[in-house]
Design a protein around this motif. Sequence first.
Motif, short mmCIF file in Angstrom:
data_model
loop_
_atom_site.label_atom_id
_atom_site.label_comp_id
_atom_site.label_asym_id
_atom_site.label_seq_id
_atom_site.Cartn_x
_atom_site.Cartn_y
_atom_site.Cartn_z
N ASP A 1 44.37 -36.75 83.97
CA ASP A 1 43.56 -37.86 83.61
C ASP A 1 43.08 -37.91 82.32
N HIS A 2 43.13 -39.26 81.84
CA HIS A 2 42.78 -39.26 80.25
C HIS A 2 41.54 -38.52 79.84
N THR A 3 40.62 -38.62 80.69
CA THR A 3 39.48 -38.09 80.57
C THR A 3 39.47 -36.41 80.32
N THR A 4 40.22 -35.86 80.85
CA THR A 4 40.56 -34.27 80.55
C THR A 4 41.15 -34.32 78.99
N ALA A 5 41.70 -35.06 78.49
CA ALA A 5 42.56 -34.99 77.28
C ALA A 5 41.34 -35.24 76.32
N ILE A 6 40.46 -36.15 76.68
CA ILE A 6 39.23 -36.62 75.82
C ILE A 6 38.37 -35.21 75.64
N HIS A 7 38.04 -34.70 76.63
CA HIS A 7 37.09 -33.56 76.88
C HIS A 7 37.69 -32.26 76.04
N SER A 8 38.89 -32.12 76.20
CA SER A 8 39.86 -30.96 75.44
C SER A 8 39.65 -31.27 73.70
N TYR A 9 39.84 -32.69 73.53
CA TYR A 9 39.99 -32.84 72.05
C TYR A 9 38.57 -32.68 71.42
N GLU A 10 37.35 -33.22 71.88
CA GLU A 10 36.23 -33.06 71.57
C GLU A 10 35.66 -31.74 71.43
N LYS A 11 35.88 -30.98 72.66
CA LYS A 11 35.54 -29.46 72.80
C LYS A 11 36.10 -28.76 71.77
N ILE A 12 37.35 -28.81 71.26
CA ILE A 12 37.97 -27.86 70.10
C ILE A 12 37.65 -28.41 68.74
N SER A 13 37.45 -29.97 68.70
CA SER A 13 36.70 -30.29 67.39
C SER A 13 35.54 -29.73 66.89
N LYS A 14 34.66 -29.56 68.18
CA LYS A 14 33.60 -28.69 67.51
C LYS A 14 33.38 -27.42 67.57
N GLU A 15 34.44 -26.77 68.46
CA GLU A 15 34.58 -25.46 68.36
C GLU A 15 35.16 -24.88 67.04
N ILE A 16 36.18 -25.45 66.74
CA ILE A 16 36.57 -24.99 65.07
C ILE A 16 35.64 -24.89 64.25
N ILE A 17 34.79 -25.68 63.88
CA ILE A 17 33.49 -25.67 62.95
C ILE A 17 32.78 -24.36 63.10
N LYS A 18 32.57 -23.96 64.19
CA LYS A 18 31.63 -22.70 64.35
C LYS A 18 32.39 -21.59 64.70
N ASP A 19 33.62 -21.79 65.17
CA ASP A 19 34.31 -20.45 65.62
C ASP A 19 35.54 -20.30 64.58
N LYS A 20 35.30 -19.19 63.66
CA LYS A 20 36.45 -19.09 62.57
C LYS A 20 37.87 -18.54 63.20
N GLY A 21 37.42 -17.67 64.19
CA GLY A 21 38.78 -17.16 64.81
C GLY A 21 39.63 -18.20 65.47
N LEU A 22 39.07 -19.30 66.01
CA LEU A 22 39.53 -20.23 66.79
C LEU A 22 40.57 -21.38 65.65
N ASN A 23 39.52 -21.55 64.78
CA ASN A 23 40.23 -22.20 63.59
C ASN A 23 41.42 -21.56 62.96
#
Length: 457
Positions: free
Chosen positions: A420-442
Motif C-alpha cells: 500500500d502507498h501508505t507504507t511507502a509514505i511511512h518509510s520515506y518520512e521515517k528515513i528522512s527524519k532518522e538520517i538527520i539524527k543518525d550519522k551511521g544511517l546517513n
Amino acid sequence: MDLKKLWEKTLADVELQISKPNFLTWFQNSRLVEKNDDSGVVTIGVNNNFAKEWIQSKYHKMILEILRNFDSGVNRVEYVVLTGNVEEKIFSQPKNQPVNEVGQTGFAEFSADPETNLHPRYNFKSFVVGSSNELAYAAANAVSKEPGKKYNPLFVYGGTGLGKTHLIQAIGNEIMKNFKNRIRVKYVPSEKFVNDVVWAIRTRRMDDIKNKYRTIDVLIIDDIQFIGGKERSEEEFFHTFNILHQNNKQIILSSDRPPSQIPTLEERLRSRFEGGMIADITYPDYEMKLAIIKNKTQEKNLSLSDEVNHTIATKIQRNIREIEGIINKLFFYKEFKNCDIDVKTAEDIISATLQQNMVNINPQQVIKCVAEFFEINSQELMNKSRRKEVVLPRQIAMFLMRDMLGMSYPDIGDKLGKRDHTTAIHSYEKISKEIIKDKGLNQKIILVKETINKNPS
C-alpha cells in the motif's frame, strides 16, 4: 588532424557523456577556433558568455581529457565568445602572467604554479575541518611542517568530492610557504604520471622521467588507484617510490579507497603504501556542510539566506564537490537573471541538477544495489518478510526511489511487493527524519547512492 575533424570527434565523445538537452544547450554551434602547436593551447568558441562560464565550470576537465585522447599535444583549453566573425576573449590572460595547466580561469589567484602544478586556492585556511576529516587534516599539517620525517608516505583516501585534492595540494602549498625554494614540490594526477611513462616508452626517453620524478623532495600523486593494473607505470612508480623514500623525501598519495581495497595494485606497492600513515576522509555532517556552503559563497561574494543555505545542506548529501557545483549554478543564475535566490529557486536548481545524474537509473537498479549493500536477496525486499535484517533495507529502498527517482508513493509500493502507498509514505518520512539524527544511517545511504550512481542500468 585538422581543427574541424578534431572538434567533431571531441563533440561525439562529449555527447556520449552528457544528456541530449545539455549537449544541445551548451555545445550547439560551438567550434574549435585555434590550436597553437608550440604551446599546446586550444581555443574553443561558444555562443555567449553565460555558455562560456558554464562550460568552463562544469565540462572543462572532460573536454580537456577528450582532446588529449585525440591529440597528446594539447596542454590547455581556453574559451572565447563568438559574435558573428568576431571572437572576444573574456577574462583573457596577459601574456606575461603564468597560466594554469587546466586553463579554467584567467584570474591570477586561481592559476597553477607551472613548476609545482599546485593551485594557490587550495590551502589549509580554506579547508573546512570537521569530524569527518580531522585526522587527515592533522596528519597533513604535521607533514607540512616536517616533510620526509613524519608520516611517510601519507595516504589519504575517501569518496569522490570530499576534499582529498584540496588537502594534499594544501600540504604542498604550505611546504612551499614554509621552506620557500629550499624544497622542490611536484603535484601530479596519476593519469599524468601514466601518460608520462607511456610517452617515455614511446620516445625511448625513460631517463627524462627518472630525472623528473626522482630528483624532487615532495611528490604528491592524486588518485593513485588508477595506476593499478598498468604494469610499466607501476614498475616505474615502485622504483621512484623506493628512491624517494630511502632518501627521506616526502611522498603524499590520495585514493578513493584504502590500499587494501585496490584490487589491481601490485602487492609490493600495497605494502609500501600501508607502511606509512593512512588517513580517511568520510562524509560531512550537516554542520560541516553548512560551514562549507558559507565558505564557498563567501569566496564568490554570493549572499544567500539562512533558509537557502539550509536547503542546500539538507538536499545535497553526497559530497563537497556537488555542493560547490550547486553554488556555482546559483551564482551564474543570480548573475544571469540579476535577482536574489529564494528557497524555491534553489530547490528547483538542486532538483534539476540531481535529476541529470539519474537518467540511467531505474527502480530495479535501486533494489539490486540496496540488496547487495545489505547482503540480502533482492527478492526478500519484495516479499512479506518482517525480519529486522530486511525491514530497514526495504525502507531505505523506498526512500531512495522517492529521493533519487521522484517516484510516486503508489508506484514505490507497487515495485516493492505491491504494498500500500501508505507504507511507502511511512518509510520515506521515517528515513528522512532518522538520517538527520543518525550519522551511521546517513553514511550507509550515501554509500548506497554512490553504488547506484556508479552502476547505472
